[in-house]
Design an enzyme around this catalytic site. Structure first.
Site, PDB file in Angstrom:
ATOM      1  N   SER A 173       0.825  -1.218   0.000  1.00 47.03           N
ATOM      2  CA  SER A 173       0.000   0.000   0.000  1.00 47.03           C
ATOM      3  C   SER A 173       0.855   1.262   0.000  1.00 47.03           C
ATOM      4  CB  SER A 173      -0.871   0.054   1.249  1.00 47.03           C
ATOM      5  OG  SER A 173      -1.732  -1.035   1.303  1.00 47.03           O
TER       6      SER A 173
HETATM    7  N1  SAH Z   1       0.668  -5.719   4.095  1.00 45.26           N
HETATM    8  C1  SAH Z   1       1.483  -6.035   2.943  1.00 45.26           C
HETATM    9  C2  SAH Z   1       0.780  -5.850   1.635  1.00 45.26           C
HETATM   10  C3  SAH Z   1      -0.358  -6.779   1.503  1.00 45.26           C
HETATM   11  S1  SAH Z   1      -0.909  -7.145  -0.125  1.00 45.26           S
HETATM   12  C4  SAH Z   1       2.762  -5.227   2.936  1.00 45.26           C
HETATM   13  O1  SAH Z   1       2.977  -4.391   3.804  1.00 45.26           O
HETATM   14  O2  SAH Z   1       3.560  -5.453   2.030  1.00 45.26           O
HETATM   15  C5  SAH Z   1      -2.133  -8.294   0.388  1.00 45.26           C
HETATM   16  C6  SAH Z   1      -1.564  -9.635   0.789  1.00 45.26           C
HETATM   17  O3  SAH Z   1      -2.617 -10.412   1.311  1.00 45.26           O
HETATM   18  C7  SAH Z   1      -0.986 -10.416  -0.384  1.00 45.26           C
HETATM   19  O4  SAH Z   1       0.336 -10.734  -0.127  1.00 45.26           O
HETATM   20  C8  SAH Z   1      -1.864 -11.642  -0.458  1.00 45.26           C
HETATM   21  O5  SAH Z   1      -1.184 -12.814  -0.865  1.00 45.26           O
HETATM   22  C9  SAH Z   1      -2.359 -11.764   0.969  1.00 45.26           C
HETATM   23  N2  SAH Z   1      -3.580 -12.549   1.164  1.00 45.26           N
HETATM   24  C10 SAH Z   1      -4.670 -12.659   0.362  1.00 45.26           C
HETATM   25  N3  SAH Z   1      -5.580 -13.485   0.917  1.00 45.26           N
HETATM   26  C11 SAH Z   1      -5.077 -13.884   2.108  1.00 45.26           C
HETATM   27  C12 SAH Z   1      -5.547 -14.757   3.135  1.00 45.26           C
HETATM   28  N4  SAH Z   1      -6.727 -15.379   3.061  1.00 45.26           N
HETATM   29  N5  SAH Z   1      -4.753 -14.950   4.215  1.00 45.26           N
HETATM   30  C13 SAH Z   1      -3.542 -14.354   4.316  1.00 45.26           C
HETATM   31  N6  SAH Z   1      -3.042 -13.532   3.361  1.00 45.26           N
HETATM   32  C14 SAH Z   1      -3.802 -13.294   2.270  1.00 45.26           C
END
Ligand code: SAH
Length: 241
Positions: A89
């Site tokens: 983000s």
């Molecule tokens: N917070 C992260 C960015 C997140 S992007 C940072 O600081 O870089 C969103 C993430 O959520 C992705 O990596 C994706 O693989 C993960 N995601 C999607 N569905 C999920 C689930 N059910 N459980 C855990 N992670 C999940």
């Protein structure tokens, strides 16, 4: 003659060091300057006022959580791609979500969606008790390594579906979901402490969502809508509902 050769050898060994160390330091200085500009122009100038959040956003080296080709853009006012088609983000959204969590020093925090590990590192600057779940194995492993390498080894990273939360580590004072969901996963609300806060991008997982803060009051959710956002979708169990 021999002494001259040794001297020459010392110069030749020392030369690359002399050249590369200042070059590296200079580069890090550039990133530190950009980071401090980011805090001023993107966070303070908007509505980020929490001193702890401002401090930690000014410390965590965001450029080391993205691929080399994106390093120069790491402190810009927009999201960035990470591996596996996911995104990190924009700094302001990370700061805003963190500010709404109101993390105290001894709070236990759960993050769903570790991604690059950047948000987890920001949380680790506020408390020692950070738990983060990532559903993509490669990302989970890479983030755990990055966090360890950069000195955030206290963050607990787990590979799995965050829909179910982290029962053994619960209850949590705060939960942050960093992927879009069309409903609040019930296990997450259950694992939230009384008086705790959960922040989640809620709405259509393919278009836009509303950043939503849910507080647990007498066992019931109190819901506040913050602003429109766009996150990558939560996958796994949630798709079956
Ligand atoms: N917070 C992260 C960015 C997140 S992007 C940072 O600081 O870089 C969103 C993430 O959520 C992705 O990596 C994706 O693989 C993960 N995601 C999607 N569905 C999920 C689930 N059910 N459980 C855990 N992670 C999940």
């Amino acid at each position: 003659m021999k002494r001259g050769l040794i001297f020459l050898g010392m110069i030749l060994i020392g030369l690359p060091l002399l050249v590369s160390v200042p070059a590296l330091t200079k580069k890090e200085d550039v990133f530190a300057r950009r980071r401090s500009n980011m805090v001023q122009s993107q966070l303070r100038s908007r509505d980020i006022t929490d001193p702890g959040v401002l401090k930690v956003m000014g410390e965590v080296p965001r450029h080391l959580f993205v691929g080399e080709r994106y390093r120069n853009q790491a402190y810009n006012d927009h999201p960035l791609p990470i591996d596996e088609g996911q995104t990190i983000s924009q700094p302001y959204i990370v700061a805003l979500m963190t500010q709404y969590l109101e993390v105290d020093k001894d709070d236990k925090v759960l993050e769903i969606g570790t991604g690059s590990g950047y948000q987890a590192a920001v949380l680790a600057g506020l408390t020692d008790k950070v738990f983060s779940i990532e559903i993509r194995k490669l990302l989970a492993e890479k983030a755990a390594l990055t966090l360890r390498t950069l000195g955030y080894g206290a963050v607990n990273v787990k590979y799995g579906d965050g829909y179910f939360g982290w029962k053994e580590a619960s209850p949590f004072d705060a939960i942050i979901v960093t992927c879009a969901a069309n409903h609040i996963p019930p296990p997450l609300f259950k694992q939230l402490k009384e008086g705790g806060r959960l922040i989640i991008p809620l709405g259509s997982t393919t278009y836009f969502q509303t950043l939503t803060v849910v507080s647990k009051e007498k066992g019931k959710p109190r819901v506040d809508h913050i602003t429109g956002v766009r996150f990558v979708p939560m996958v796994g169990e949630i798709e079956k509902k």
